[in-house]
Design a protein around this motif. Structure first.
Motif, mmCIF file in Angstrom:
data_model
loop_
_atom_site.group_PDB
_atom_site.id
_atom_site.type_symbol
_atom_site.label_atom_id
_atom_site.label_comp_id
_atom_site.label_asym_id
_atom_site.label_seq_id
_atom_site.Cartn_x
_atom_site.Cartn_y
_atom_site.Cartn_z
ATOM 1 N N HIS A 1 0.819 -1.213 0.000
ATOM 2 C CA HIS A 1 0.000 0.000 0.000
ATOM 3 C C HIS A 1 0.850 1.259 0.000
ATOM 4 C CE1 HIS A 1 -2.657 -3.159 1.702
ATOM 5 N NE2 HIS A 1 -3.378 -2.713 0.702
ATOM 6 N N ARG A 2 1.876 1.273 -0.848
ATOM 7 C CA ARG A 2 2.731 2.438 -1.060
ATOM 8 C C ARG A 2 3.295 3.022 0.228
ATOM 9 N NH1 ARG A 2 0.802 5.413 -6.380
ATOM 10 N NH2 ARG A 2 -0.099 3.637 -7.385
ATOM 11 N N GLY A 3 3.714 2.165 1.120
ATOM 12 C CA GLY A 3 4.378 2.623 2.333
ATOM 13 C C GLY A 3 3.460 2.966 3.485
ATOM 14 N N ALA A 4 2.162 2.840 3.331
ATOM 15 C CA ALA A 4 1.243 3.157 4.418
ATOM 16 C C ALA A 4 1.158 1.985 5.391
ATOM 17 C CB ALA A 4 -0.149 3.454 3.867
ATOM 18 N N THR A 5 0.963 2.300 6.654
ATOM 19 C CA THR A 5 0.698 1.226 7.604
ATOM 20 C C THR A 5 -0.701 0.703 7.337
ATOM 21 O OG1 THR A 5 -0.257 2.693 9.252
ATOM 22 C CG2 THR A 5 2.125 2.322 9.383
ATOM 23 N N ARG A 6 -1.008 -0.453 7.859
ATOM 24 C CA ARG A 6 -2.345 -1.026 7.670
ATOM 25 C C ARG A 6 -3.411 -0.074 8.230
ATOM 26 N NH1 ARG A 6 -4.228 -5.142 5.679
ATOM 27 N NH2 ARG A 6 -2.327 -6.358 5.686
ATOM 28 N N GLU A 7 -3.140 0.540 9.378
ATOM 29 C CA GLU A 7 -4.098 1.472 9.982
ATOM 30 C C GLU A 7 -4.317 2.692 9.083
ATOM 31 O OE1 GLU A 7 -1.487 0.150 11.697
ATOM 32 O OE2 GLU A 7 -2.653 -1.258 12.924
ATOM 33 N N GLU A 8 -3.215 3.213 8.512
ATOM 34 C CA GLU A 8 -3.331 4.360 7.605
ATOM 35 C C GLU A 8 -4.145 3.992 6.372
ATOM 36 O OE1 GLU A 8 0.873 6.670 8.509
ATOM 37 O OE2 GLU A 8 0.841 5.010 7.089
ATOM 38 N N PHE A 9 -3.882 2.818 5.826
ATOM 39 C CA PHE A 9 -4.602 2.366 4.642
ATOM 40 C C PHE A 9 -6.088 2.189 4.950
ATOM 41 C CE2 PHE A 9 -6.301 -1.071 1.988
ATOM 42 C CZ PHE A 9 -6.135 -0.487 0.739
ATOM 43 N N GLU A 10 -6.395 1.566 6.069
ATOM 44 C CA GLU A 10 -7.798 1.360 6.443
ATOM 45 C C GLU A 10 -8.503 2.695 6.693
ATOM 46 O OE1 GLU A 10 -7.460 -1.400 9.680
ATOM 47 O OE2 GLU A 10 -7.137 -3.094 8.311
ATOM 48 N N ARG A 11 -7.814 3.660 7.320
ATOM 49 C CA ARG A 11 -8.402 4.986 7.533
ATOM 50 C C ARG A 11 -8.701 5.658 6.195
ATOM 51 N NH1 ARG A 11 -4.393 8.620 9.039
ATOM 52 N NH2 ARG A 11 -4.704 9.607 7.053
ATOM 53 N N PHE A 12 -7.748 5.546 5.252
ATOM 54 C CA PHE A 12 -7.962 6.128 3.934
ATOM 55 C C PHE A 12 -9.177 5.489 3.265
ATOM 56 C CE2 PHE A 12 -7.414 5.989 -0.672
ATOM 57 C CZ PHE A 12 -7.385 7.344 -0.945
ATOM 58 N N GLN A 13 -9.293 4.176 3.368
ATOM 59 C CA GLN A 13 -10.429 3.485 2.754
ATOM 60 C C GLN A 13 -11.752 3.957 3.362
ATOM 61 O OE1 GLN A 13 -8.876 2.639 0.052
ATOM 62 N NE2 GLN A 13 -10.074 0.785 -0.078
ATOM 63 N N ARG A 14 -11.773 4.264 4.668
ATOM 64 C CA ARG A 14 -12.993 4.784 5.303
ATOM 65 C C ARG A 14 -13.285 6.222 4.870
ATOM 66 N NH1 ARG A 14 -10.535 2.446 9.750
ATOM 67 N NH2 ARG A 14 -9.932 4.495 10.530
ATOM 68 N N GLU A 15 -12.217 7.023 4.690
ATOM 69 C CA GLU A 15 -12.392 8.435 4.352
ATOM 70 C C GLU A 15 -12.618 8.676 2.863
ATOM 71 O OE1 GLU A 15 -8.938 10.330 5.945
ATOM 72 O OE2 GLU A 15 -9.612 10.087 8.015
ATOM 73 N N ARG A 16 -12.218 7.734 2.030
ATOM 74 C CA ARG A 16 -12.309 7.886 0.572
ATOM 75 C C ARG A 16 -13.723 8.234 0.091
ATOM 76 N NH1 ARG A 16 -12.790 4.585 -4.087
ATOM 77 N NH2 ARG A 16 -11.394 5.280 -5.724
ATOM 78 N N PRO A 17 -14.771 7.513 0.520
ATOM 79 C CA PRO A 17 -16.115 7.857 0.052
ATOM 80 C C PRO A 17 -16.537 9.265 0.469
ATOM 81 C CG PRO A 17 -16.143 5.758 1.232
ATOM 82 C CD PRO A 17 -14.770 6.322 1.348
ATOM 83 N N ILE A 18 -16.134 9.687 1.654
ATOM 84 C CA ILE A 18 -16.475 11.028 2.130
ATOM 85 C C ILE A 18 -15.812 12.069 1.236
ATOM 86 C CG2 ILE A 18 -16.221 12.645 4.066
ATOM 87 C CD1 ILE A 18 -16.188 10.041 5.869
ATOM 88 N N MET A 19 -14.526 11.855 0.946
ATOM 89 C CA MET A 19 -13.780 12.776 0.087
ATOM 90 C C MET A 19 -14.402 12.849 -1.309
ATOM 91 S SD MET A 19 -9.835 12.510 -1.187
ATOM 92 C CE MET A 19 -10.218 11.056 -2.150
ATOM 93 N N LEU A 20 -14.762 11.694 -1.875
ATOM 94 C CA LEU A 20 -15.348 11.680 -3.219
ATOM 95 C C LEU A 20 -16.713 12.367 -3.245
ATOM 96 C CD1 LEU A 20 -14.262 8.150 -4.407
ATOM 97 C CD2 LEU A 20 -13.464 10.349 -5.289
ATOM 98 N N ARG A 21 -17.507 12.191 -2.189
ATOM 99 C CA ARG A 21 -18.796 12.914 -2.121
ATOM 100 C C ARG A 21 -18.563 14.420 -2.067
ATOM 101 N NH1 ARG A 21 -20.465 8.611 1.065
ATOM 102 N NH2 ARG A 21 -19.937 9.703 2.977
ATOM 103 N N GLN A 22 -17.552 14.840 -1.296
ATOM 104 C CA GLN A 22 -17.250 16.271 -1.204
ATOM 105 C C GLN A 22 -16.796 16.820 -2.553
ATOM 106 O OE1 GLN A 22 -14.439 16.300 2.041
ATOM 107 N NE2 GLN A 22 -16.042 16.658 3.552
ATOM 108 N N ILE A 23 -15.947 16.073 -3.263
ATOM 109 C CA ILE A 23 -15.501 16.504 -4.591
ATOM 110 C C ILE A 23 -16.693 16.612 -5.530
ATOM 111 C CG2 ILE A 23 -14.220 15.764 -6.649
ATOM 112 C CD1 ILE A 23 -12.099 14.617 -4.726
ATOM 113 N N ALA A 24 -17.556 15.598 -5.514
ATOM 114 C CA ALA A 24 -18.737 15.608 -6.387
ATOM 115 C C ALA A 24 -19.644 16.794 -6.068
ATOM 116 C CB ALA A 24 -19.506 14.296 -6.245
#
Length: 116
Positions: free
Chosen positions: A7-30
């Protein structure tokens, strides 16, 4: 915590946090891009905001169809630069410069250029 090489150097916790935040970020962009105007979901148009379950539907489709490959690469590079601390006013021009440089390097490779 050891880094996860998948996962490009991310810890598992960082990756999982990103996966949780990704939909929120995409909704905000949209919502910022007012993609609700083009959306097939009535609740998005009524709310004048992305209300879909993950934002991929609107933001993902828009980015993949409205932008060229070069624009998408520039957008991704600008986000990487911002995440690394580059000022917002400098991130886009620097991303454009980097993508143009990369494109020139590819075109210099025999068989990879636009002379096909």
């Amino acid at each position: 915590m050891p880094r996860n090489p998948d996962h490009r150097g991310a810890t598992r916790e960082e990756f999982e946090r990103f996966q949780r935040e990704r939909p929120i970020m995409l909704r905000q962009i949209a919502t910022i891009w007012e993609l609700w105007r083009l959306c097939g979901r009535k609740d998005c148009r009524r709310a004048k905001a992305c209300t879909g379950p993950n934002g991929d539907q609107c933001a993902g489709e828009f980015i993949s169809t409205a932008f060229s490959d070069e624009q998408r690469a520039t957008f991704r590079e600008a986000i990487r630069l911002r995440l690394s601390g580059v000022d917002g006013r400098q991130a886009w021009p620097e991303a454009e410069r980097r993508i143009a440089q990369h494109k020139a390097q590819l075109e210099a490779i025999p068989g990879m250029g636009s002379e096909r």
